[in-house]
Motif scaffolding. Sequence first.
Motif, short mmCIF file in Angstrom:
data_model
loop_
_atom_site.label_atom_id
_atom_site.label_comp_id
_atom_site.label_asym_id
_atom_site.label_seq_id
_atom_site.Cartn_x
_atom_site.Cartn_y
_atom_site.Cartn_z
N VAL A 26 8.64 4.72 14.59
CA VAL A 26 9.42 5.44 15.35
C VAL A 26 10.93 5.38 14.90
O VAL A 26 11.56 4.54 14.34
N HIS A 27 11.18 6.76 14.71
CA HIS A 27 12.65 6.87 14.13
C HIS A 27 13.53 6.77 15.09
O HIS A 27 13.81 7.59 16.21
N THR A 28 14.45 5.84 15.14
CA THR A 28 15.38 5.62 16.18
C THR A 28 16.67 5.73 15.45
O THR A 28 17.20 5.07 14.87
N ARG A 29 17.39 7.00 15.77
CA ARG A 29 18.73 7.34 14.99
C ARG A 29 19.19 7.59 16.12
O ARG A 29 19.34 8.89 16.52
#
Lengths: 317, 277, 348
Positions: A26-29
């Motif tokens: 999961v891309h947590t930006r």
Amino acid sequence: MLGSGRAFRRPLPGRVSSHETALGHVHTRAPDSDAMNSRSLPYLLIAPALLFLAVFFLYPFSLVAWQAFSTDEGRLTTEHFADMVGYWKFNDTLRNTLWLAAIVVPIQLVLSLLMATMVSKMQRGRDMVLYIWTIPLGISDLAAGLIWLAIFEQTGYLNSILHGLGLIEQPVAFLGYQSKLTLFVAIMLAEVWRATAIMLVILVAGIGLIPKEYNEAAEVFGAGPWQRFRRVTFPLLKPSLQTALILRVILAFEVFAVVIALSGTQFPVLMGAVYERQFVLRDTSVAAAYAMLILAISIAFTLLVLWWLRVPKEARI
Amino acid sequence: MSTLVDGPVRGGRGQRVLFIATTVILCLWVLVPIYLLFVNAVSSSSDVTTFPKPRVPAIDLESLRFFMNYQGVARASWNSLVVACTTMVIAIGIGAPAGYALSRFDFRGKSAFRLLVLLTRAFPLPLLALPLAILYIRVGLDDTVLGIACVHALLAMPFAVLINFSLFSGIPVELEEAAWTLGCNRWQAFRKVVLPLVLPGLTASAIFAFVISWNEVFAAAVLTIEHRTLPAFLLQSLNSAPLHLKFAGGAMLVLPALFFIFAVRKYLFAMWGIANR
Amino acid sequence: MAEIRINRVAKQFGKTHALQAIDLTIADREFMVLLGASGCGKTTLLRIVAGLETATAGQVHIGDRRVDQLPPKARGIAMVFQNYAVFPHLTVYENIAFGLRMAKLADSEIDKRVNRTAALMHIDPLLKRYSGQLSGGQRQRVAVSRALAMEPDVILMDEPLSNLDALLRMEMRAELKSVLAESNTTTIYVTHDQVEAMSMADRIAIMDQGHIVQCDVPVEIYRNPAAHFVGSFIGNPPMNFLKASRVDTGQWRVAGATLSGPGSDKNALDFAIRPEDITVGEGPLQAEVRLLEPLGSHTLLACRVDNTAFRVIVDSDTSVSIGDTLSLNPMADRVRWFDPDTQLAVPS
């Protein structure tokens, strides 16, 4: 940066396919701009959940623990446990619960692995079969007990079928006091029937996370179906198996309504003892002691499963 | 059915027959007991207790009608419905923001929070009904719909958080960012872009919470006296109620489950896919 | 006027320094490309300008406004994302209209702008479709239209072509360049593709490890790399480097030959030459041919000079075979020198 392939697929994974793998990474930006006030935002968002867990999970848990270990005057004591163990039905209760778990869980493990592998190989009808196999997931333990009551009860279907085959003349009391074995088998079947679905769901999701290439590679290198399962699928499935087994084992120690529905109180189990203590005998402290016992067994088996299926973090998919 | 299901492309004919046969048997293993329960539920009370049973069951809605008119059934069903709906609201109201936070932010304590949520899943939660029963008496929540709904919400919350985590993770951050650059603030972007996209999944997770509450027996039985939910009511009347009543009640419990599992079937797998990480 | 001024902008993620005190000014209506390998900080810098990321230090001005504390919507920017970020639940029309609706423009104006930008990007027949019914290239066009419809002062593009296949990329490159040239916007364009950078940019800022290594017009970057990194990054194949040691003032020993070079008092320098700036026959460098790569228009020779890999581009008619020893003559005015300690170019 996100991979191109999955970026804008709608997040509605009807089937578990390889793109769900991406869900793991999961891309947590976080745009932690002050203007988007996001430094504090995550905490605000989890605050209700935290508060709720504190009030309804951590606090009552501490209460039940305290009650199990203290007298009315507030002294520490083990007398409730002594009381619990000393009860004439205690040995039966504990033995029944453990035996049931010991027989039901392995059967479910094998069955759910078989079903999950079959689902992964299915070409047509996959969605329908998967739906049918997961139906019991939505059925309560009480309803499951009643369902199997309709079969095993004295005027139930099993007796009618056996009669129709000419095997018996008079109905057999499968669930009677005298027939402990058939009672046990009935409860076991009901449990297997009801709770295999949860393991199946976890395992199907788990198999979906394993890229097909691994199996294909193994096949190219000459591994047969059984070897592929044992050397590729099984090791890669360990994290899912862990989750499935832990959840299942914990639920197995909580078995309650199925047993009540099928046997009344003829087959004592731990959760039933808690209920009995609380309501019939109005002895809350001993009920709490039972609760602690169930918790202790659950934790012990959780650790056992974690150890048995341990996977070093680096070796995960 | 054999035309609807098909196994691996490769493998011999025998293997395929075996595969399909196993599939069919396992399907029957699930379906037949449910079917039998429903047959019992729509049979007359005398049919239910006859031995041997007639080959072709005669449909008679007498037991169902009797069940519906039985003292307390309507009320228990209504209670169950209210409790389940309240559970749904609480679980999603709390679980969705937490799921969003987990999917979108890296924050200190994130893994600890996730662990706490997973921990509740690994804990015999109905046991907490015991201290809560006492606690509720003190704060006046005893024997109330809200009281049970809170316990059920506790049961449903780990699932709600995980499903929502997985749902929001499936929405690319760029979509939200694009909305920001096009003039939205965080809330507007959520409402105009993220919400429409997660709505089906959100509904599914709400239904899942509903099912958990609808089926829960132990805590409901411990926490209620007057305001029994349907499972608690059935459990209580297991000793006293006649057989056909039990089956009618069982069918009543099972029926919604069939629809609910059908409605949420897609999300079951997404949820566990991510929960294992 | 939408000049972008980036002053001392730094960004830290935990202990890693993603950007270290970046200074960059982009002129009004300029097409600036940020070029670098992945992880060099180019996207972070773009996102800081967009307001999707907050700088740890420094300021960003757009025009005469300081914007680094403003939310993205208040910055007068529009952005095209690597994955296009076309909203899947809206039609193409509504996607393009999205920002205009947020800005509460009149319906007639919205309609006018949507139709104009859609026509500009040749997607007017697709206005009723959803993103799921579009190809990658079409989504790309929607994303660009959506940005253009905002009539922003600044357009920010984050690797917008990297998900397209090679042919489409070439087509879109030319099209984007002409559309943006007519749109009067200032553009910052992030890419890792040097061909894209060279062909589109007014100026290129080459980034490496959170620094801007060189910022100049494309030809200058190619001809006169300011640092060893630029020479080894730009050009396909990139520059050849050989160790050089000082023999006398202005005289350097390279692979056994003595060449004239900068009058530096360093003991060692790096000698650099592009593969196409070498002629074969009667030169100071002796090369052993290891591999031939005939590419049609020319042939690429992978050689070894002084035990170092060394590439030479020759005409495809040249008859060479593996194992041959060639005598190479680097074109004197194309030879560049770098300081091995500072990695910077040394003027000859």
